[in-house]
Design an enzyme around this catalytic site. Structure first.
Site, PDB file in Angstrom:
ATOM      1  N   ASP A 102       0.410  -0.985  -0.294  1.00  0.00           N
ATOM      2  CA  ASP A 102      -0.225  -0.131  -0.269  1.00  0.00           C
ATOM      3  C   ASP A 102       1.115   0.933  -0.168  1.00  0.00           C
ATOM      4  O   ASP A 102       1.678   1.959   1.024  1.00  0.00           O
ATOM      5  CB  ASP A 102      -0.931  -0.114   1.080  1.00  0.00           C
ATOM      6  CG  ASP A 102      -2.441  -1.073   1.411  1.00  0.00           C
ATOM      7  OD1 ASP A 102      -1.812  -2.037   0.578  1.00  0.00           O
ATOM      8  OD2 ASP A 102      -3.165  -1.302   2.024  1.00  0.00           O
ATOM      9  N   LYS A 167      -7.101   3.975  -2.991  1.00  0.00           N
ATOM     10  CA  LYS A 167      -7.339   3.346  -1.223  1.00  0.00           C
ATOM     11  C   LYS A 167      -7.579   4.375  -0.493  1.00  0.00           C
ATOM     12  O   LYS A 167      -6.786   5.560  -1.071  1.00  0.00           O
ATOM     13  CB  LYS A 167      -6.419   2.851   0.022  1.00  0.00           C
ATOM     14  CG  LYS A 167      -6.292   2.536   0.820  1.00  0.00           C
ATOM     15  CD  LYS A 167      -5.413   1.608   1.436  1.00  0.00           C
ATOM     16  CE  LYS A 167      -4.947   1.837   3.128  1.00  0.00           C
ATOM     17  NZ  LYS A 167      -3.712   1.161   3.848  1.00  0.00           N
ATOM     18  N   LYS A 201     -10.623   0.355  -1.810  1.00  0.00           N
ATOM     19  CA  LYS A 201     -10.274   0.143  -0.265  1.00  0.00           C
ATOM     20  C   LYS A 201     -10.605   0.891   0.921  1.00  0.00           C
ATOM     21  O   LYS A 201      -9.836   1.869   0.489  1.00  0.00           O
ATOM     22  CB  LYS A 201      -9.193  -0.336   0.082  1.00  0.00           C
ATOM     23  CG  LYS A 201      -7.816  -0.741   1.747  1.00  0.00           C
ATOM     24  CD  LYS A 201      -6.940  -1.349   2.124  1.00  0.00           C
ATOM     25  CE  LYS A 201      -6.900  -1.865   3.193  1.00  0.00           C
ATOM     26  NZ  LYS A 201      -5.153  -2.043   4.075  1.00  0.00           N
TER      27      LYS A 201
END
Length: 259
Positions: A102, A167, A201
């Site tokens: 990430d 995300k 996400k």
């Protein structure tokens, strides 16, 4: 099964169970691995700092859940615009054995009008990840971007540069995931026609079974009930797990964490 129970079971299996605290230790990460194996199924992944990946891998294997994926973070949480450093951190995370990375998008550079550095940074990290069969999630930090046009632009740039997931947040700023920003980001996925290959996400601030239900409802509305599987949807959270387990009749809903 009630609607809340059904959505809670879905959400649990989509969780990236997270600890990203300055005081993390091997012991805390081992405990997180144990929590990821629940009476009603495993979380999709755990998300930890890179240095803890080896101990997590060992723990997950020993407890019989080697399929739980290990995610980590790079360029985190600051989202600086130094491509060389972000790439070096991403390569190091891969070397540690991460299944997923990430990376934080250089959102301040975008706010200052620079669209290119974000594209180049994500593209460089994607190339490193793709070569190692590692999934790349890009954190755009919606709570700092604030503006819908900027959230949309950061999402588009990340997807064009090869993000496997977009995300919302690091969980380290004042405003993290919101249903509003989630909708904007998922609409970009829909509008670009990339829902088969790009996931979403929400992270930070998704704390209750009811919260998770709301976020899943948006995904179901935009993409249909079958889209939000572990390849297309994750929740970045820690305290959420206790609430989901309580909704499913396990535990008291209390959690030690605020993420």
């Amino acid at each position: 099964m009630t609607d809340l129970k059904a959505s809670s079971l879905r959400a649990l299996k989509l969780m990236d169970l997270t600890t990203l605290n300055d005081d993390d230790t091997d012991e805390k990460v081992i405990a997180l691995c144990h929590q990821a194996k629940t009476p009603v199924g495993n979380t999709a992944a755990i998300c930890i700092y890179p240095r803890f990946i080896p101990i997590a891998r060992k723990t997950l294997k020993e407890q019989g859940t080697p399929e739980i994926r290990i995610a980590t973070v790079t360029n985190f949480p600051h989202g600086n615009d130094d491509i060389e450093i972000a790439l070096a951190e991403t390569r190091a995370a891969i070397a540690y054995g991460a299944d997923e990375v990430d990376v934080v998008f250089p959102y301040r550079a975008l706010m200052a009008g620079d669209e290119q550095v974000g594209f180049d940074l994500v593209k460089a990290c994607k190339e490193a990840c793709a070569a190692a069969n590692v999934l790349l999630k890009v954190i755009i930090e919606t709570g700092e971007l604030k503006d819908e046009a900027l959230i949309r632009k950061a999402s588009e740039i990340s997807i064009k540069a090869g993000a496997d997931f977009i995300k919302t947040s690091t969980g380290k700023v004042a405003v993290n995931a919101t249903p509003e920003s989630a909708r904007i980001m998922m609409e970009v996925i829909r509008d670009m026609g990339v829902e088969k290959t790009v996931g979403f996400k929400p992270a930070g601030g998704v704390r209750t079974a009811e919260d998770a239900q709301k976020y899943l409802a948006i995904a179901d509305e935009l993409f249909g009930a079958d889209w939000a599987d572990a390849r297309h949807y994750r929740f970045g959270a820690s305290s959420l797990l206790a609430s989901l387990l309580k909704a499913l009749g396990h535990g008291d809903g209390k959690s030690a964490s605020s993420y």
